[in-house]
Design a protein around this motif. Sequence first.
Motif, PDB file in Angstrom:
ATOM      1  N   THR A  62      68.554  17.210  82.692  1.00  0.00           N
ATOM      2  CA  THR A  62      68.982  16.836  81.151  1.00  0.00           C
ATOM      3  C   THR A  62      68.139  16.937  80.158  1.00  0.00           C
ATOM      4  OG1 THR A  62      70.262  14.970  82.447  1.00  0.00           O
ATOM      5  CG2 THR A  62      69.978  14.845  80.304  1.00  0.00           C
ATOM      6  N   PHE A  63      68.336  18.110  79.548  1.00  0.00           N
ATOM      7  CA  PHE A  63      67.292  18.720  78.328  1.00  0.00           C
ATOM      8  C   PHE A  63      67.152  17.729  77.401  1.00  0.00           C
ATOM      9  CE2 PHE A  63      65.002  21.756  76.209  1.00  0.00           C
ATOM     10  CZ  PHE A  63      65.413  21.722  74.948  1.00  0.00           C
ATOM     11  N   SER A  64      68.337  17.147  76.849  1.00  0.00           N
ATOM     12  CA  SER A  64      68.169  16.234  75.872  1.00  0.00           C
ATOM     13  C   SER A  64      67.512  14.777  76.264  1.00  0.00           C
ATOM     14  CB  SER A  64      69.604  15.850  75.348  1.00  0.00           C
ATOM     15  OG  SER A  64      70.503  15.316  76.410  1.00  0.00           O
ATOM     16  N   ALA A  65      67.044  14.486  77.430  1.00  0.00           N
ATOM     17  CA  ALA A  65      66.515  13.524  77.557  1.00  0.00           C
ATOM     18  C   ALA A  65      65.095  13.614  78.021  1.00  0.00           C
ATOM     19  CB  ALA A  65      67.100  12.835  78.817  1.00  0.00           C
ATOM     20  N   SER A  66      64.569  14.865  77.583  1.00  0.00           N
ATOM     21  CA  SER A  66      63.426  15.371  78.143  1.00  0.00           C
ATOM     22  C   SER A  66      62.687  15.877  76.937  1.00  0.00           C
ATOM     23  CB  SER A  66      63.501  16.373  78.769  1.00  0.00           C
ATOM     24  OG  SER A  66      64.173  16.431  80.142  1.00  0.00           O
ATOM     25  N   VAL A  67      61.383  15.261  76.689  1.00  0.00           N
ATOM     26  CA  VAL A  67      59.972  15.488  76.066  1.00  0.00           C
ATOM     27  C   VAL A  67      59.759  17.001  76.352  1.00  0.00           C
ATOM     28  CG1 VAL A  67      57.737  15.094  74.998  1.00  0.00           C
ATOM     29  CG2 VAL A  67      59.570  13.198  75.270  1.00  0.00           C
ATOM     30  N   MET A  68      59.743  17.853  75.474  1.00  0.00           N
ATOM     31  CA  MET A  68      59.293  19.301  75.538  1.00  0.00           C
ATOM     32  C   MET A  68      57.860  19.868  74.834  1.00  0.00           C
ATOM     33  SD  MET A  68      61.637  20.041  77.833  1.00  0.00           S
ATOM     34  CE  MET A  68      61.078  21.828  77.834  1.00  0.00           C
ATOM     35  N   HIS A  69      57.028  20.629  75.594  1.00  0.00           N
ATOM     36  CA  HIS A  69      55.857  21.326  75.050  1.00  0.00           C
ATOM     37  C   HIS A  69      56.094  22.875  74.949  1.00  0.00           C
ATOM     38  CE1 HIS A  69      53.717  17.353  75.701  1.00  0.00           C
ATOM     39  NE2 HIS A  69      54.591  17.099  76.445  1.00  0.00           N
ATOM     40  N   TRP A  70      55.247  23.185  73.824  1.00  0.00           N
ATOM     41  CA  TRP A  70      54.857  24.697  74.133  1.00  0.00           C
ATOM     42  C   TRP A  70      53.061  24.398  74.163  1.00  0.00           C
ATOM     43  CZ3 TRP A  70      57.604  28.759  74.388  1.00  0.00           C
ATOM     44  CH2 TRP A  70      58.989  28.826  74.163  1.00  0.00           C
ATOM     45  N   VAL A  71      52.844  25.161  75.203  1.00  0.00           N
ATOM     46  CA  VAL A  71      51.182  25.372  75.440  1.00  0.00           C
ATOM     47  C   VAL A  71      50.900  27.039  75.502  1.00  0.00           C
ATOM     48  CG1 VAL A  71      51.136  23.269  76.612  1.00  0.00           C
ATOM     49  CG2 VAL A  71      51.441  25.287  77.900  1.00  0.00           C
ATOM     50  N   ARG A  72      49.728  27.424  75.391  1.00  0.00           N
ATOM     51  CA  ARG A  72      49.357  28.766  75.636  1.00  0.00           C
ATOM     52  C   ARG A  72      48.164  28.825  76.252  1.00  0.00           C
ATOM     53  NH1 ARG A  72      48.255  29.810  68.967  1.00  0.00           N
ATOM     54  NH2 ARG A  72      46.069  28.813  68.888  1.00  0.00           N
ATOM     55  N   GLN A  73      48.011  30.172  76.892  1.00  0.00           N
ATOM     56  CA  GLN A  73      46.592  30.607  77.384  1.00  0.00           C
ATOM     57  C   GLN A  73      46.178  31.943  77.006  1.00  0.00           C
ATOM     58  OE1 GLN A  73      46.375  29.494  81.823  1.00  0.00           O
ATOM     59  NE2 GLN A  73      44.478  29.521  81.647  1.00  0.00           N
ATOM     60  N   ALA A  74      44.996  32.009  76.489  1.00  0.00           N
ATOM     61  CA  ALA A  74      44.478  33.080  76.041  1.00  0.00           C
ATOM     62  C   ALA A  74      43.921  33.592  76.993  1.00  0.00           C
ATOM     63  CB  ALA A  74      43.700  33.124  74.869  1.00  0.00           C
ATOM     64  N   PRO A  75      43.596  35.052  77.067  1.00  0.00           N
ATOM     65  CA  PRO A  75      42.666  35.722  78.139  1.00  0.00           C
ATOM     66  C   PRO A  75      41.432  34.980  78.360  1.00  0.00           C
ATOM     67  CG  PRO A  75      43.540  37.350  76.708  1.00  0.00           C
ATOM     68  CD  PRO A  75      43.852  36.087  76.176  1.00  0.00           C
ATOM     69  N   ARG A  76      40.845  34.724  79.457  1.00  0.00           N
ATOM     70  CA  ARG A  76      39.654  34.139  79.831  1.00  0.00           C
ATOM     71  C   ARG A  76      39.321  32.873  78.985  1.00  0.00           C
ATOM     72  NH1 ARG A  76      39.566  39.471  78.779  1.00  0.00           N
ATOM     73  NH2 ARG A  76      38.991  39.253  76.475  1.00  0.00           N
ATOM     74  N   LYS A  77      40.387  32.307  78.555  1.00  0.00           N
ATOM     75  CA  LYS A  77      40.203  30.786  78.081  1.00  0.00           C
ATOM     76  C   LYS A  77      41.289  29.898  78.744  1.00  0.00           C
ATOM     77  CE  LYS A  77      39.028  32.162  73.544  1.00  0.00           C
ATOM     78  NZ  LYS A  77      39.336  32.046  71.882  1.00  0.00           N
ATOM     79  N   GLY A  78      40.918  28.572  78.715  1.00  0.00           N
ATOM     80  CA  GLY A  78      41.684  27.385  79.195  1.00  0.00           C
ATOM     81  C   GLY A  78      42.931  27.392  78.415  1.00  0.00           C
ATOM     82  N   LEU A  79      43.761  26.514  79.222  1.00  0.00           N
ATOM     83  CA  LEU A  79      45.245  26.151  78.642  1.00  0.00           C
ATOM     84  C   LEU A  79      44.731  25.503  77.101  1.00  0.00           C
ATOM     85  CD1 LEU A  79      48.059  26.308  79.566  1.00  0.00           C
ATOM     86  CD2 LEU A  79      47.812  23.956  80.028  1.00  0.00           C
ATOM     87  N   GLU A  80      45.658  25.944  76.184  1.00  0.00           N
ATOM     88  CA  GLU A  80      45.537  25.232  75.061  1.00  0.00           C
ATOM     89  C   GLU A  80      47.024  24.531  74.753  1.00  0.00           C
ATOM     90  OE1 GLU A  80      44.975  27.439  71.547  1.00  0.00           O
ATOM     91  OE2 GLU A  80      44.543  25.451  70.225  1.00  0.00           O
TER      92      GLU A  80
END
Length: 124
Positions: free
Chosen positions: A28-46
């Motif tokens: 149920t998409f409308s019931a869910s909090v959603m995020h964007w995250v990213r990972q650059a080369p040789r770096k941790g998740l941001e």
Amino acid sequence: EVQLVESGGGLVQPGGSLRLSCAASGFTFSASVMHWVRQAPRKGLEWVSVISRFGGSTSYADSVKGRFTISRDNAKNTLYLQMNSLKPEDTAVYYCAKGQWSSRATSLTEFDSWGQGTQVTVSS
């Protein structure tokens, strides 16, 4: 089965714009909090951004504040990330993720579900 499918990535010059999309299914998409995250080369998740279930609340990482805009269309089960004034340091694989409200993340496993990611490359 929960599915999150990102699209819209690509190669863009510095100062350019891209709009990422994340098509959601299996929950149920409308019931869910959603995020964007990213990972650059040789770096941790941001962690990048979060949006509440109906879009009334959003939060951004300082590194993207004022340049990126998160939004959602619950009728289409789709999450978006409008990225303007892109910089080379925005180059990364971008993931959408389903999870609790937060403004930090160090691993995709902190989220309930995530997609396969879409590559964004900012280069001249």
